[in-house]
Scaffold this active site. Structure first.
Site, PDB file in Angstrom:
ATOM      1  N   HIS A 174     -10.973  -7.594  10.287  1.00  0.00           N
ATOM      2  CA  HIS A 174     -10.033  -8.674  10.757  1.00  0.00           C
ATOM      3  C   HIS A 174      -9.623  -8.609  12.150  1.00  0.00           C
ATOM      4  CE1 HIS A 174      -8.152  -9.036   6.301  1.00  0.00           C
ATOM      5  NE2 HIS A 174      -8.847 -10.036   6.690  1.00  0.00           N
ATOM      6  N   CYS A 274      -0.753  -5.641   8.709  1.00  0.00           N
ATOM      7  CA  CYS A 274      -1.345  -6.312   7.598  1.00  0.00           C
ATOM      8  C   CYS A 274      -0.080  -6.437   6.618  1.00  0.00           C
ATOM      9  CB  CYS A 274      -2.366  -5.577   6.982  1.00  0.00           C
ATOM     10  SG  CYS A 274      -3.539  -4.796   7.930  1.00  0.00           S
TER      11      CYS A 274
HETATM   12  C1  LIG Z   1      -5.385  -5.124   9.014  1.00  0.00           C
HETATM   13  N1  LIG Z   1      -6.119  -5.832   8.023  1.00  0.00           N
HETATM   14  C2  LIG Z   1      -7.144  -5.671   7.861  1.00  0.00           C
HETATM   15  C3  LIG Z   1      -5.463  -6.580   7.413  1.00  0.00           C
HETATM   16  N2  LIG Z   1      -4.702  -7.885   7.881  1.00  0.00           N
HETATM   17  N3  LIG Z   1      -5.248  -6.816   5.840  1.00  0.00           N
HETATM   18  C4  LIG Z   1      -5.549  -5.688   5.320  1.00  0.00           C
HETATM   19  C5  LIG Z   1      -6.400  -6.072   3.911  1.00  0.00           C
HETATM   20  C6  LIG Z   1      -6.935  -5.089   3.134  1.00  0.00           C
HETATM   21  C7  LIG Z   1      -7.640  -5.408   1.762  1.00  0.00           C
HETATM   22  N4  LIG Z   1      -8.004  -4.189   1.277  1.00  0.00           N
HETATM   23  C8  LIG Z   1      -8.914  -6.281   2.115  1.00  0.00           C
HETATM   24  O1  LIG Z   1      -9.778  -5.485   2.600  1.00  0.00           O
HETATM   25  O2  LIG Z   1      -8.744  -7.226   2.181  1.00  0.00           O
END
Ligand SMILES: CN(C)C(=N)NCCC[C@H](N)C(=O)O
Length: 281
Positions: A174, A274
């Site tokens: 991300h 996040c």
């Molecule tokens: C910092 N990050 C990457 C975020 N904005 N979100 C975390 C999402 C984690 C979830 N297990 C997934 O893989 O979607």
């Protein structure tokens, strides 16, 4: 920065939406940080999340909470569920089926809290996971999660210019694992950002250099401890406790690092940002 005059950094009060990780688990692996064979504790996650929420409140920010839902262990990562600019909300559409249902809970929260200007996207769009608002333009990541066509959709719905950036390292899947905004500005040239260049394609690195010649450049070590998943209010920068090198370099620029332990949530591939969806009006 030695010898240079460091401008005074001015915090601005923020409004955040967060989701307590009561049902936190790592039952599936949809990013390289997740390993379902390793133990995780929802109690530890809740304790760390509570400290993060209370840190924001101590800094003078408003934190709203959405109820977590059983069976949605990643719902704690609220930043993936909406992008709000000038009170206009663009909801999310997840790439992984395991997270699909989260979007509707957040859509309802926004409607129940008076956000009538709300659009649910047609394209895959993991919200602030891949969108970063600089005060003038929306920086938009793609490569692993958010569909590049979602960038055009965000521009149309939010009515702000969108700049596409290509992510190339699966660990930094991300945009918010590789870049964050330290200080917003209505003039792009004066917005301050920090980013990890190697997470981006050569062309996107050139775009970032051109747009933000004074950006703070992060190292591989900063990125590995999720130091690029920080949250800034223009002065105070909330960072994972391991990101002390980055924190020290930001302090030289007049920012105030504020450290939080988010190690349990990192097992799902997340950090402070996040967990934090910013509601801009
Ligand atoms: C910092 N990050 C990457 C975020 N904005 N979100 C975390 C999402 C984690 C979830 N297990 C997934 O893989 O979607």
């Amino acid at each position: 920065m030695q010898g240079e005059v460091v401008p005074p950094r001015v915090p601005t009060p923020r409004r955040y939406l967060m989701c307590p990780p009561r049902y936190f688990a790592v039952d599936y692996a949809i990013n390289p940080w997740m390993d379902p064979s390793k133990p995780v504790s929802a109690d530890v996650a809740v304790a760390q999340w509570t400290e993060l929420r209370d840190t924001y409140r101590r800094l003078g920010h408003t934190v709203e909470e959405i109820d977590p839902q059983p069976g949605l262990p990643d719902m704690v990562f609220a930043a993936n569920s909406g992008t709000v600019v000038d009170g206009r909300v663009l909801g999310s559409r997840f790439r992984a089926p395991q997270r699909t249902a989260e979007a509707e809970h957040f859509r309802r929260w926004f409607l129940e809290h008076g956000y009538r200007d709300l659009t649910m996207p047609e394209k895959i769009n993991e919200a602030e996971g891949d969108f970063a608002w600089t005060g003038r333009v929306l920086l938009a990541g793609t490569g692993f999660r958010t569909d590049p066509a979602a960038h055009a959709e965000a521009q149309e719905v939010l009515g702000v210019p969108v700049v596409s950036l290509q992510l190339i390292d699966p660990r930094y899947y991300h945009l918010d694992t590789a870049l964050f905004v330290l200080a917003e500005a209505t003039d792009t040239a004066t917005a301050q950002i920090v980013y990890y260049p190697d997470a981006f394609s050569p062309g996107s690195q050139r775009v970032l250099r051109r747009m933000f010649p004074d950006a703070v450049l992060a190292t591989a070590a900063d990125a590995e401890c999720f130091g690029l998943n920080g949250v800034s209010d223009g002065r105070n920068v909330v960072l994972p406790v391991e990101a002390t090198d980055l924190g020290a370099r930001l302090a030289e620029r007049g920012y105030e690092p504020v450290y939080v332990d988010i190690s349990e949530l990192r097992k799902a591939g997340g950090g402070p940002k996040c967990c934090t969806l910013e509601i801009r009006k």
